[in-house]
Design a protein around this motif. Structure first.
Motif, PDB file in Angstrom:
ATOM      1  N   GLN A  37       0.820  -1.209   0.000  1.00  0.00           N
ATOM      2  CA  GLN A  37       0.000   0.000   0.000  1.00  0.00           C
ATOM      3  C   GLN A  37       0.854   1.260   0.000  1.00  0.00           C
ATOM      4  O   GLN A  37       0.493   2.264  -0.627  1.00  0.00           O
ATOM      5  CB  GLN A  37      -0.938   0.014   1.209  1.00  0.00           C
ATOM      6  N   ASP A  41       0.498   4.227  -2.585  1.00  0.00           N
ATOM      7  CA  ASP A  41       0.274   5.602  -2.135  1.00  0.00           C
ATOM      8  C   ASP A  41       1.297   6.556  -2.745  1.00  0.00           C
ATOM      9  O   ASP A  41       0.974   7.705  -3.069  1.00  0.00           O
ATOM     10  CB  ASP A  41       0.339   5.675  -0.608  1.00  0.00           C
ATOM     11  N   ASN A  44       0.245   6.991  -6.405  1.00  0.00           N
ATOM     12  CA  ASN A  44      -0.981   7.781  -6.501  1.00  0.00           C
ATOM     13  C   ASN A  44      -0.755   9.226  -6.066  1.00  0.00           C
ATOM     14  O   ASN A  44      -1.370  10.152  -6.608  1.00  0.00           O
ATOM     15  CB  ASN A  44      -2.084   7.139  -5.657  1.00  0.00           C
ATOM     16  N   GLY A  45       0.140   9.413  -5.107  1.00  0.00           N
ATOM     17  CA  GLY A  45       0.467  10.766  -4.671  1.00  0.00           C
ATOM     18  C   GLY A  45       1.141  11.563  -5.771  1.00  0.00           C
ATOM     19  O   GLY A  45       0.880  12.762  -5.945  1.00  0.00           O
ATOM     20  N   LEU A  74       4.665  10.840   3.063  1.00  0.00           N
ATOM     21  CA  LEU A  74       4.168   9.497   3.370  1.00  0.00           C
ATOM     22  C   LEU A  74       4.947   8.865   4.520  1.00  0.00           C
ATOM     23  O   LEU A  74       4.360   8.244   5.420  1.00  0.00           O
ATOM     24  CB  LEU A  74       4.269   8.607   2.130  1.00  0.00           C
TER      25      LEU A  74
END
Length: 230
Positions: A37, A41, A44-45, A74
């Motif tokens: 994940q 992330d 996608n960020g 993150l």
């Protein structure tokens, strides 16, 4: 029949998920984090960061600056300490992404039809490093740095077509992301949707498996795409 081909790179040409997950897992060595994940992330960020620059007409900045900042946030959110030098080293993984197994053969076949170039949000320095690592034999480089704007800015598609020497109607945008294809199609480009079922780790948490648009071609691989066009 298209006369030239433009390619999304992160996810369509190269597997970003596996190397990103692995470098993050090696860095933290924690058994309490979901590294799958975390990798998603990060990717996608980056997508949100480039989209916000287009949406708000913000000045063009290097992609590496954005991916560095996304990763910094993150890791901080997860209480994972990292120096700036460590973040820079981790961020270098964007230059070390392997191509999917069909890519080398498929690009060679498509190159027999016409010029091939990346139309990526990666900058020239990113594409040069990644091409050397993954063995991507482009005719030339196109994409965000040609227009100094990130996708889905119309100028990125139009100037990329110009860079490979054809009119927009004679260029085919190849991507595993249908929003990318929709934006290219709106500028008059032909479109090819190539399904990448393992892009997000085969998790079903991002892979686009269902056709949602009226694309010129739908293919299972670059080799399949070349076969359909010849």
């Amino acid at each position: 029949m298209p006369k030239a081909f433009l390619f999304d790179v992160y996810g369509t040409v190269c597997d970003w998920f596996t190397p990103m997950r692995d470098v993050l897992a090696d860095f933290t060595e924690s058994d309490k984090l979901d590294f799958d994940q975390l990798a998603r992330d990060w990717r996608n960020g980056y997508g949100r960061a480039t989209w916000m620059r287009v949406k708000h007409d913000l000045p063009f900045i290097p992609l590496a600056v954005m991916t560095h900042q996304v990763l910094k946030e993150l890791l901080a959110d997860r209480n994972i300490p990292a120096t700036d030098a460590e973040l820079t080293e981790l961020n270098g993984v964007w230059h070390r992404l392997p191509a999917w197994p069909d890519v080398a053969e498929g690009l060679a076949l498509l190159k027999q039809i016409g010029p091939i170039a990346p139309c990526s949000n990666g900058n020239f320095v990113d594409m040069e490093a990644l091409s050397a690592f993954a063995g991507l034999d482009w005719t030339t480089l196109a994409g965000s740095e040609v227009s100094r704007q990130y996708k889905p800015s119309p100028a990125t598609y139009l100037l990329s077509a110009e860079k490979v020497g054809v009119a927009p109607a004679d260029a085919m945008m190849v991507a595993s992301h249908q929003a990318d294809l929709k934006a290219a199609q709106a500028q008059g480009l032909q479109t090819a949707f190539v399904v990448r079922p393992d892009e997000f780790g085969g998790s079903g948490q991002g892979e686009e498996l269902k056709v949602t648009g009226d694309w010129t071609v739908v293919a299972s691989s670059f080799v399949d795409l070349a076969s359909q066009l010849t």
